[in-house]
Design a protein around this motif. Structure first.
Motif, PDB file in Angstrom:
ATOM      1  N   THR A   1       0.826  -1.212   0.000  1.00  0.00           N
ATOM      2  CA  THR A   1       0.000   0.000   0.000  1.00  0.00           C
ATOM      3  C   THR A   1       0.854   1.252   0.000  1.00  0.00           C
ATOM      4  O   THR A   1       0.613   2.197  -0.766  1.00  0.00           O
ATOM      5  CB  THR A   1      -0.936  -0.004   1.226  1.00  0.00           C
ATOM      6  N   LEU A   2       1.874   1.281   0.882  1.00  0.00           N
ATOM      7  CA  LEU A   2       2.754   2.448   0.942  1.00  0.00           C
ATOM      8  C   LEU A   2       3.534   2.610  -0.361  1.00  0.00           C
ATOM      9  O   LEU A   2       3.753   3.729  -0.831  1.00  0.00           O
ATOM     10  CB  LEU A   2       3.725   2.302   2.119  1.00  0.00           C
ATOM     11  N   ALA A   3       3.963   1.480  -0.925  1.00  0.00           N
ATOM     12  CA  ALA A   3       4.717   1.556  -2.178  1.00  0.00           C
ATOM     13  C   ALA A   3       3.851   2.101  -3.313  1.00  0.00           C
ATOM     14  O   ALA A   3       4.290   2.946  -4.096  1.00  0.00           O
ATOM     15  CB  ALA A   3       5.254   0.169  -2.540  1.00  0.00           C
ATOM     16  N   LEU A   4       2.625   1.640  -3.404  1.00  0.00           N
ATOM     17  CA  LEU A   4       1.722   2.128  -4.453  1.00  0.00           C
ATOM     18  C   LEU A   4       1.393   3.600  -4.244  1.00  0.00           C
ATOM     19  O   LEU A   4       1.239   4.351  -5.212  1.00  0.00           O
ATOM     20  CB  LEU A   4       0.438   1.286  -4.463  1.00  0.00           C
ATOM     21  N   GLU A   5       1.307   4.008  -2.988  1.00  0.00           N
ATOM     22  CA  GLU A   5       1.047   5.420  -2.705  1.00  0.00           C
ATOM     23  C   GLU A   5       2.228   6.274  -3.164  1.00  0.00           C
ATOM     24  O   GLU A   5       2.035   7.378  -3.704  1.00  0.00           O
ATOM     25  CB  GLU A   5       0.811   5.607  -1.203  1.00  0.00           C
ATOM     26  N   ARG A   6       3.463   5.763  -2.988  1.00  0.00           N
ATOM     27  CA  ARG A   6       4.632   6.493  -3.465  1.00  0.00           C
ATOM     28  C   ARG A   6       4.623   6.591  -4.989  1.00  0.00           C
ATOM     29  O   ARG A   6       4.957   7.639  -5.553  1.00  0.00           O
ATOM     30  CB  ARG A   6       5.911   5.774  -2.999  1.00  0.00           C
ATOM     31  N   VAL A   7       4.253   5.511  -5.642  1.00  0.00           N
ATOM     32  CA  VAL A   7       4.176   5.536  -7.102  1.00  0.00           C
ATOM     33  C   VAL A   7       3.109   6.528  -7.560  1.00  0.00           C
ATOM     34  O   VAL A   7       3.294   7.246  -8.540  1.00  0.00           O
ATOM     35  CB  VAL A   7       3.882   4.113  -7.643  1.00  0.00           C
ATOM     36  N   ARG A   8       1.995   6.556  -6.833  1.00  0.00           N
ATOM     37  CA  ARG A   8       0.928   7.499  -7.193  1.00  0.00           C
ATOM     38  C   ARG A   8       1.411   8.946  -7.122  1.00  0.00           C
ATOM     39  O   ARG A   8       1.003   9.797  -7.923  1.00  0.00           O
ATOM     40  CB  ARG A   8      -0.267   7.316  -6.254  1.00  0.00           C
TER      41      ARG A   8
END
Length: 626
Positions: free
Chosen positions: A547-554
């Motif tokens: 979740t945190l990784a996808l938020e960084r990508v976003r």
């Protein structure tokens, strides 16, 4: 002189507080023992002096410099002498750094020294050594600064190699705040390294030294006054510093990343005996992942270091404020995990799931336990009755003939022999007139048989034909079966026999079985609870990371990487995510600026060595993309 790098920081410094107090540097007792007393200020020292400076070691220290009374010499480096001094006007001790004679004679160097020192003197921050005064005395420029009580970080690393994660995070927070302040003021250090970081003796704080000195080298080099393009500790130089390019705040952040990795692993990302090889590694090679070195750190910290060590300045944090935002995210993640473990009354989803699974298993096993226990109890009870009945019939057969012949001596002999059996507690033989002819209780021999003594607490369990079986609780720990049956001879009843048999061993086996089943149930419950909780934690941990990784990508930050801990479904997801992030990062970096520079004349300094020139094979070096 190089134009100061202007940051775009208009936001206030974020209030970063690590939940487990990383904002304070907590040294262990072993670390404390390494920190000298008040007057051991190795922090003010330059790099280890060259051989030229060793010739001047026997020169006596001056009695005073300006208004400052010299007490003792703290050390001397390639550029300056450092003395402990006393200021009588303000009544305080301080450190005075005096430019060496050969450098003080150079007017350009004198002016640059004073100018850069004044620029650094404008900085007033708890994480930066304070400069009190700048001036010239006896034709020698000097800097008066606070006298520190502590130990340089490089000395700490020499003794302990690696530092605890909590300590590293505390240092990272403090250095980032100090650099954020300095860069906001337009001042870049240009030589962040362990020797310029001071761990104070209060065990809580660190400070950065030598802001002005670091900038002076770069300023003189840009005017051609100094032949070397760079001067400093090579392992901590940014690629653009090696290539002789203009330095800014992002160069300090690269050095900070190298410093953090050094504290975590015990060595900088790149190291080599030959400076040419070292410079090539810094310019072209990809730094090793900390996880590849067998050291476990949070993924967020690994991402932070990876971004700090990007070759191109455009790919790094553009200022310390951005770095502090990611430190905040790291502290939030670690703080949330710590709170979740310590928070009273809080039941997480994974714990509720685990408790539900454990409750279902417990109920199922409890039902099974009751059924098994009941069936075993009934079976053993039936066995006890059968044993009592068969024993009574066997004894009745043996005493039939003596009873018919009224041979009381033979009857008593049989009774005494049967009394040796520990399971048989009572036997009485009576005739058809209900008179006791022989008994283990000698007092009732010759008297009428009374069943009242045995039947006060009876529980009849069987009565049919010529047999009666009662269950009797003598006390809470003792139970017997009373069996009463007829004595027959040639199918003719000639008397009765009363037999009491202990069933304690059978009941004890039932209790033992029950206890074993209960223990097995709890072991099973514990195993189910532990495995379910571990599985739930793994799912929660991995889902949080993703979740945190996808938020960084976003948010457009493609430097995020997930550690591949196991070759399972989550490992495949992490691998797929890393490949996706690398692909997106490379696509967006195709238009990134490529640095080129002449690296043929490089002069660097390592602790304990002279200044050394090192040529690389190719004069023109291209900074490759990561």
């Amino acid at each position: 002189m190089t134009k100061p790098f202007k940051t775009s920081l208009e936001k206030p410094e974020p209030d970063i507080i690590l939940d487990f107090e990383e904002s304070e540097l907590e040294l262990t007792d072993e670390f404390k023992a390494q920190i000298p007393e008040l007057e051991s200020d190795a922090l003010q020292l330059e790099d280890v002096p060259s051989e030229a400076s060793l010739k001047n070691r026997r020169k006596p220290k001056p009695k005073s410099i300006g208004r400052y009374k010299i007490i003792s010499e703290l050390g001397r480096g390639a550029m300056a002498y450092v003395y402990k001094a006393y200021d009588p006007e303000i009544d305080r001790f301080l450190a005075v750094k005096v430019l060496r004679e050969e450098l003080a004679q150079d007017q350009d160097y004198r002016k640059g020294f004073i100018h850069e020192a004044k620029l650094a003197g404008q900085l007033a921050h708890p994480g930066i050594v304070t400069i009190y005064d700048v001036g010239v005395a006896d034709d020698k420029p000097y800097i008066a600064m606070e006298l520190l009580d502590g130990l340089p970080l490089d000395e700490l690393l020499k003794k302990h190699q690696k530092l605890p994660l909590k300590m590293v995070l505390s240092i990272l927070v403090q250095l980032t705040r100090a650099l954020h302040y300095a860069h906001s003021a337009g001042v870049v250090h240009r030589d962040i390294k362990p020797g310029n970081i001071i761990c104070l003796a209060d065990n809580k704080n660190v400070k950065i030294t030598d802001f002005g000195i670091a900038q002076l080298n770069d300023s003189l080099a840009s005017t051609g006054k100094s032949q070397e393009k760079v001067l400093g500790t090579p392992e901590y130089m940014a690629p653009e510093q090696i290539l002789g390019k203009k330095l800014d705040a992002r160069s300090d952040l690269y050095s900070l990343g190298t410093l953090i990795q050094t504290m975590l692993t015990g060595s900088p990302p790149f190291k080599a005996d030959d400076f040419g090889d070292l410079f090539k590694q810094i310019i072209q090679n990809k730094p090793p992942e900390i996880s590849e070195l067998g050291i476990k750190v949070p993924d967020e910290l690994q991402d932070l270091i990876r971004k700090l060590l990007q070759k191109s300045p455009e790919k790094r944090y553009q200022n310390a404020y951005e770095l502090m935002q990611d430190i905040r995210e790291l502290s939030n993640v670690m703080g949330a995990q710590a709170k979740e473990k310590s928070r009273t009354g809080f039941v997480s989803l994974k714990l509720r799931w685990t408790l539900t699974m454990a409750a279902i298993v417990a109920i199922t096993m409890m039902i099974g336990l009751v059924i098994v226990y009941y069936q075993q109890y009934v079976s053993l009870r039936t066995m006890a009755m059968d044993y009592g009945y068969s024993t009574a019939k066997l004894i009745a057969f043996e005493v039939a003939e003596p009873l018919l012949l009224e041979d009381n001596i033979a009857l008593e002999t049989i009774i005494l022999d049967l009394k040796k059996n520990q399971d048989i507690e009572y036997i009485s033989i009576r005739n058809l007139n209900n008179q006791v002819l022989a008994s283990t209780n000698l007092a009732e021999v010759g008297l009428p048989f009374s069943a009242k003594t045995f039947y006060e607490f009876k529980n009849r369990v069987k009565e049919e034909n010529d047999i009666i079986i009662d269950h009797r609780d003598v006390n809470s720990e003792h139970q017997v079966f009373d069996v009463d049956t007829s004595i027959q001879f040639n199918n003719t009843k000639i008397g009765n026999i009363q037999l009491s048999i202990s069933v304690d061993q059978l009941m004890q086996s039932v209790k033992t079985t029950l206890a074993i089943m209960v223990v097995l149930m709890f072991i099973t419950l514990f195993a189910v609870f532990s495995m379910t909780l571990a599985f739930a934690r793994q799912i929660s941990h991995q889902s949080t990371k993703i979740t945190l990784a996808l938020e960084r990508v976003r948010r457009g930050q493609f430097n995020r990487r997930l550690s591949v801990e196991k070759n399972d479904e989550f490992g495949r997801i992490a691998t797929a995510f890393n490949l996706m992030s690398e692909s997106l990062e490379h696509k967006l970096e195709k238009k990134a600026k490529v640095l080129k520079g002449n690296a043929s004349q490089l002069k660097a300094r390592k602790p304990g060595t002279q200044q050394i020139k090192n040529k690389v094979d190719d004069e023109t070096v291209v900074l490759k993309k990561d």
